[in-house]
Write a protein that holds these residues in place. Structure first.
Motif, PDB file in Angstrom:
ATOM      1  N   ALA A   1       0.849  -1.193   0.000  1.00 36.74           N
ATOM      2  CA  ALA A   1       0.000   0.000   0.000  1.00 36.74           C
ATOM      3  C   ALA A   1       0.881   1.237   0.000  1.00 36.74           C
ATOM      4  CB  ALA A   1      -0.917  -0.004   1.216  1.00 36.74           C
ATOM      5  N   SER A   2       0.481   2.225  -0.767  1.00 36.85           N
ATOM      6  CA  SER A   2       1.276   3.446  -0.831  1.00 36.85           C
ATOM      7  C   SER A   2       0.882   4.435   0.266  1.00 36.85           C
ATOM      8  CB  SER A   2       1.142   4.095  -2.210  1.00 36.85           C
ATOM      9  OG  SER A   2      -0.214   4.364  -2.490  1.00 36.85           O
ATOM     10  N   VAL A   3      -0.130   4.084   1.046  1.00 36.04           N
ATOM     11  CA  VAL A   3      -0.541   4.901   2.187  1.00 36.04           C
ATOM     12  C   VAL A   3      -0.656   4.010   3.417  1.00 36.04           C
ATOM     13  CG1 VAL A   3      -1.825   6.570   0.794  1.00 36.04           C
ATOM     14  CG2 VAL A   3      -3.012   4.592   1.725  1.00 36.04           C
ATOM     15  N   ARG A   4      -0.601   4.606   4.572  1.00 33.92           N
ATOM     16  CA  ARG A   4      -0.805   3.855   5.816  1.00 33.92           C
ATOM     17  C   ARG A   4      -2.306   3.612   5.966  1.00 33.92           C
ATOM     18  NH1 ARG A   4       1.482   2.404  10.611  1.00 33.92           N
ATOM     19  NH2 ARG A   4       0.283   2.866  12.494  1.00 33.92           N
ATOM     20  N   MET A   5      -2.688   2.363   6.149  1.00 36.57           N
ATOM     21  CA  MET A   5      -4.102   2.021   6.257  1.00 36.57           C
ATOM     22  C   MET A   5      -4.401   1.508   7.652  1.00 36.57           C
ATOM     23  SD  MET A   5      -4.934   0.281   2.552  1.00 36.57           S
ATOM     24  CE  MET A   5      -4.133  -1.255   2.951  1.00 36.57           C
ATOM     25  N   LYS A   6      -5.575   1.887   8.167  1.00 35.51           N
ATOM     26  CA  LYS A   6      -6.000   1.371   9.465  1.00 35.51           C
ATOM     27  C   LYS A   6      -7.087   0.335   9.234  1.00 35.51           C
ATOM     28  CE  LYS A   6      -9.325   5.060  10.135  1.00 35.51           C
ATOM     29  NZ  LYS A   6      -9.728   6.186  10.924  1.00 35.51           N
ATOM     30  N   SER A   7      -7.175  -0.581  10.124  1.00 34.22           N
ATOM     31  CA  SER A   7      -8.191  -1.627  10.029  1.00 34.22           C
ATOM     32  C   SER A   7      -9.495  -1.107  10.615  1.00 34.22           C
ATOM     33  CB  SER A   7      -7.728  -2.871  10.795  1.00 34.22           C
ATOM     34  OG  SER A   7      -8.717  -3.872  10.708  1.00 34.22           O
TER      35      SER A   7
END
Length: 155
Positions: free
Chosen positions: A10-16
């Protein structure tokens, strides 16, 4: 054995937002990982993933017409028209008419189409071989069971 490695795809930080988000991400990024080399090969040939899907199905269908192809792929005739026309123009796919149903075109791969489909698919097979080398028989069986359960939703 639970494996929980971070995926840096992923090119961005993702939260669950849900406990199943991790599974969705693995499915998405796993598929991208499966197809990345084949897609690069296809791109160098001026083709895309959709072209490969068409070639893959035609290569494995004993006799298939355009309606059956669209049904198998889950797309409309309008959606398949442009990539299929491109494959005809590139002489990767050809057709014959059914004698008893003259309006139906039976699709087949040309020699060149067979060779290209084989190369692209073999890149994906090799990726699967490498991935399966990291698990045992029960792990492969579990993966197959999950994929079958997802595929059965199409019926």
């Amino acid at each position: 054995m639970v494996i929980d490695k971070k995926i840096n795809a992923a090119s961005v930080r993702m939260k669950s937002l849900d406990p199943l988000d991790r599974c969705l991400e693995l499915l998405h990024f796993g598929f991208r990982g499966l197809t990345v080399e084949a897609d690069a090969f296809l791109g160098a040939q001026g083709l895309s993933r959709v072209h490969h899907r068409i070639l893959y199905i035609i290569a494995r269908a004993e006799k298939i017409n355009i309606g059956e192809l669209t049904s198998t792929l889950g797309v409309s005739k309008q959606a398949i028209h442009r990539p299929l026309t491109h494959l005809f123009e590139r002489e990767l796919v050809c057709y014959t008419r059914q004698p008893e149903r003259h309006r139906y075109k039976l699709l087949a791969l040309t020699e060149q189409g067979e060779a290209l489909e084989h190369q692209a698919t073999e890149l994906e097979r090799e990726t699967l071989r490498q991935a399966f080398a990291h698990t045992d028989g029960p792990g492969r069986e579990a993966w197959t069971a999950v994929m079958l359960a997802l595929a059965e939703r199409l019926n």
